[in-house]
Scaffold this motif. Structure first.
Motif, PDB file in Angstrom:
ATOM      1  N   ALA A   1       0.828  -1.201   0.000  1.00 53.87           N
ATOM      2  CA  ALA A   1       0.000   0.000   0.000  1.00 53.87           C
ATOM      3  C   ALA A   1       0.865   1.254   0.000  1.00 53.87           C
ATOM      4  N   LEU A   2       1.875   1.263   0.836  1.00 57.85           N
ATOM      5  CA  LEU A   2       2.758   2.429   0.911  1.00 57.85           C
ATOM      6  C   LEU A   2       3.439   2.688  -0.426  1.00 57.85           C
ATOM      7  N   ALA A   3       3.913   1.621  -1.083  1.00 56.93           N
ATOM      8  CA  ALA A   3       4.581   1.781  -2.378  1.00 56.93           C
ATOM      9  C   ALA A   3       3.646   2.383  -3.416  1.00 56.93           C
ATOM     10  N   CYS A   4       2.332   2.203  -3.235  1.00 66.28           N
ATOM     11  CA  CYS A   4       1.344   2.816  -4.134  1.00 66.28           C
ATOM     12  C   CYS A   4       0.954   4.222  -3.690  1.00 66.28           C
ATOM     13  N   GLY A   5       1.556   4.706  -2.607  1.00 63.56           N
ATOM     14  CA  GLY A   5       1.259   6.038  -2.125  1.00 63.56           C
ATOM     15  C   GLY A   5       0.070   6.125  -1.205  1.00 63.56           C
ATOM     16  N   VAL A   6      -0.296   5.000  -0.565  1.00 62.96           N
ATOM     17  CA  VAL A   6      -1.468   4.957   0.312  1.00 62.96           C
ATOM     18  C   VAL A   6      -1.016   4.859   1.766  1.00 62.96           C
ATOM     19  N   PRO A   7      -1.389   5.809   2.628  1.00 64.57           N
ATOM     20  CA  PRO A   7      -1.001   5.739   4.040  1.00 64.57           C
ATOM     21  C   PRO A   7      -1.722   4.604   4.756  1.00 64.57           C
ATOM     22  N   VAL A   8      -1.188   4.210   5.906  1.00 65.63           N
ATOM     23  CA  VAL A   8      -1.682   3.037   6.624  1.00 65.63           C
ATOM     24  C   VAL A   8      -2.166   3.412   8.019  1.00 65.63           C
ATOM     25  N   ALA A   9      -3.306   2.873   8.402  1.00 61.01           N
ATOM     26  CA  ALA A   9      -3.841   3.001   9.758  1.00 61.01           C
ATOM     27  C   ALA A   9      -3.787   1.631  10.419  1.00 61.01           C
ATOM     28  N   ALA A  10      -3.318   1.588  11.664  1.00 62.33           N
ATOM     29  CA  ALA A  10      -3.128   0.297  12.327  1.00 62.33           C
ATOM     30  C   ALA A  10      -3.127   0.475  13.834  1.00 62.33           C
ATOM     31  N   TYR A  11      -3.156  -0.657  14.520  1.00 62.63           N
ATOM     32  CA  TYR A  11      -2.943  -0.660  15.959  1.00 62.63           C
ATOM     33  C   TYR A  11      -1.441  -0.569  16.240  1.00 62.63           C
ATOM     34  N   PRO A  12      -1.040  -0.054  17.391  1.00 65.66           N
ATOM     35  CA  PRO A  12       0.387   0.010  17.736  1.00 65.66           C
ATOM     36  C   PRO A  12       0.896  -1.332  18.269  1.00 65.66           C
ATOM     37  N   VAL A  13       1.028  -2.281  17.357  1.00 59.91           N
ATOM     38  CA  VAL A  13       1.416  -3.647  17.721  1.00 59.91           C
ATOM     39  C   VAL A  13       2.553  -4.102  16.817  1.00 59.91           C
ATOM     40  N   THR A  14       3.085  -5.287  17.115  1.00 52.84           N
ATOM     41  CA  THR A  14       4.141  -5.874  16.300  1.00 52.84           C
ATOM     42  C   THR A  14       3.726  -5.900  14.836  1.00 52.84           C
ATOM     43  N   GLY A  15       4.635  -5.516  13.980  1.00 53.18           N
ATOM     44  CA  GLY A  15       4.356  -5.355  12.560  1.00 53.18           C
ATOM     45  C   GLY A  15       4.274  -3.881  12.249  1.00 53.18           C
ATOM     46  N   PRO A  16       3.127  -3.236  12.524  1.00 50.56           N
ATOM     47  CA  PRO A  16       3.028  -1.797  12.276  1.00 50.56           C
ATOM     48  C   PRO A  16       4.082  -0.960  12.999  1.00 50.56           C
ATOM     49  N   ILE A  17       4.381  -1.273  14.249  1.00 51.99           N
ATOM     50  CA  ILE A  17       5.352  -0.440  14.981  1.00 51.99           C
ATOM     51  C   ILE A  17       6.749  -0.552  14.390  1.00 51.99           C
ATOM     52  N   ASP A  18       7.015  -1.637  13.661  1.00 49.06           N
ATOM     53  CA  ASP A  18       8.320  -1.809  13.034  1.00 49.06           C
ATOM     54  C   ASP A  18       8.360  -1.260  11.615  1.00 49.06           C
ATOM     55  N   VAL A  19       7.205  -1.160  10.974  1.00 50.76           N
ATOM     56  CA  VAL A  19       7.147  -0.800   9.556  1.00 50.76           C
ATOM     57  C   VAL A  19       6.797   0.670   9.346  1.00 50.76           C
ATOM     58  N   LEU A  20       5.815   1.172  10.068  1.00 47.47           N
ATOM     59  CA  LEU A  20       5.304   2.508   9.803  1.00 47.47           C
ATOM     60  C   LEU A  20       6.173   3.593  10.437  1.00 47.47           C
ATOM     61  N   THR A  21       6.133   4.759   9.825  1.00 44.76           N
ATOM     62  CA  THR A  21       6.775   5.954  10.364  1.00 44.76           C
ATOM     63  C   THR A  21       5.703   7.015  10.574  1.00 44.76           C
ATOM     64  N   PRO A  22       6.001   8.068  11.341  1.00 42.43           N
ATOM     65  CA  PRO A  22       4.984   9.124  11.535  1.00 42.43           C
ATOM     66  C   PRO A  22       4.549   9.779  10.236  1.00 42.43           C
ATOM     67  N   GLU A  23       5.405   9.744   9.218  1.00 44.67           N
ATOM     68  CA  GLU A  23       5.072  10.364   7.940  1.00 44.67           C
ATOM     69  C   GLU A  23       4.234   9.481   7.036  1.00 44.67           C
ATOM     70  N   THR A  24       4.185   8.169   7.308  1.00 44.24           N
ATOM     71  CA  THR A  24       3.559   7.238   6.370  1.00 44.24           C
ATOM     72  C   THR A  24       2.327   6.528   6.920  1.00 44.24           C
TER      73      THR A  24
END
Length: 340
Positions: free
Chosen positions: A265-288
């Motif tokens: 999704a990010l590579a297509c320019g789509v931001p991500v919404a998630a819970y602050p859990v394993t996976g998202p906390i390692d992948v996402l940044t405040p900008e993305t």
């Protein structure tokens, strides 16, 4: 190099483990390595209880060992904790052959979600399975920490990648998603209880919820949430068009170790919404993306992120880098002839 990969997850399954192994195999073979995959389709198998899409191979240790002997690998990797890899594990230990393993899925949490069995009971099995491995491959720092906390310390990093030829910004939106009331909120993945999809479908942000994928929970969720659009499975260029039609990608899972769909999704320019859990906390940044214990709030925050920043960040995940990490983590045998 001759590399044997043993896995309980393979085609026709559609999940992150299969896609990771397929993608890394393609890169390795393009570099001149010989890779064989010993998978359930080579044996008589039975459907997994509560999860019939997964086939459990009924493979004898000697059968798996004969396949390994015939291939004469320089390195052996056991990708999953299922019966096929257990048979390969026993063969390797019996013959003094080194091997690596991988921790792809939060297996204890996954089993607990589907069966009610306490996760710590499953961790006993995880420790038993991985303990003899020369290295356990893990995709993120938080997974590494989880393994270390459970007594498994021989961990090496193995990241994930994106098919940048397919997943990129500027694509035409998928026609089946044209004209939907925005913002369009997209989920891609298996439609199963362990993915926590119900949490996404219960969020209250205005717009349209779209689910791409299939699985055992689809019929019941479609009946309970008729306002959501269930479009079934999509792959490759068609899937990329689905991402292109979305304003935000929602990742409700709390049991994934990484989440390939997030970086697609990010590579297509789509931001991500998630819970602050394993996976998202390692992948996402405040900008993305945005993470919040309130998924509705995370969606609202993610919608304010810059699509260009998301695409720029997503391009940093490549399968070439992933294959390089995998190759570097393997444990070559001292003498190739030992496997003969």
């Amino acid at each position: 190099m001759r590399i044997a990969i043993v896995t309980d997850a393979w085609e026709p399954q559609v999940n992150g483990v299969v896609r990771t192994l397929q993608s890394v195999r393609r890169v390795l073979e393009s570099q001149g390595h010989q890779v064989t995959v010993i998978s359930p389709d080579l044996f008589y198998s039975l459907p997994c209880p509560t999860y019939p899409e997964i086939r459990l191979a009924l493979a004898r240790v000697a059968e798996v060992g004969a396949m390994l002997d015939d291939f004469r690998p320089n390195a052996i990797h056991l990708a999953t904790e299922g019966p096929l890899c257990v048979a390969a594990r026993r063969w390797c230990i019996r013959h003094g052959l080194p091997f690596t393993t991988a921790y792809h899925t939060q297996f204890p949490d996954y089993v607990s979600a589907r069966s009610g069995v306490p996760a710590e009971w499953i961790w006993r099995y995880i420790r038993w399975f991985h303990a003899p491995s020369q290295a356990i491959l893990a995709s993120t720092p938080s997974i590494r920490q989880s393994l270390v906390e459970h007594g498994l310390t021989k961990v090496k990093h193995w990241g994930r990648g994106v098919d940048l030829a397919n997943f990129r910004p500027g694509l035409e939106p998928h026609p089946r998603m044209a004209g939907l009331e925005g913002p369009v909120q997209l989920y891609v993945g298996r439609v199963a209880v362990e993915k926590n999809l119900e949490a996404f479908l219960k969020t209250t942000h205005p717009g349209t919820k779209v689910v791409v994928g299939d699985g055992p929970a689809r019929a019941s969720l479609e009946a309970r949430f008729p306002e959501a659009k269930f479009l079934g499975p999509m792959f490759g260029a068609e899937l990329a068009q689905a991402y292109a039609a979305a304003d935000v990608f929602v990742f409700p899972s709390k049991t994934d170790t990484f989440g390939l769909v997030m970086i697609e999704a990010l590579a297509c320019g789509v931001p991500v919404a998630a819970y602050p859990v394993t996976g998202p906390i390692d992948v996402l940044t405040p900008e993305t993306g945005a993470m919040d214990t309130d998924l509705t709030a995370a969606i609202a925050q993610a919608l304010t992120r810059d699509p260009k920043a998301c695409a720029d960040y997503g391009r940093g995940f490549t399968w070439e880098a992933s294959a390089r990490q995998f190759l570097g983590a393997l444990w070559p045998m001292d003498d190739q002839e030992e496997a003969a």
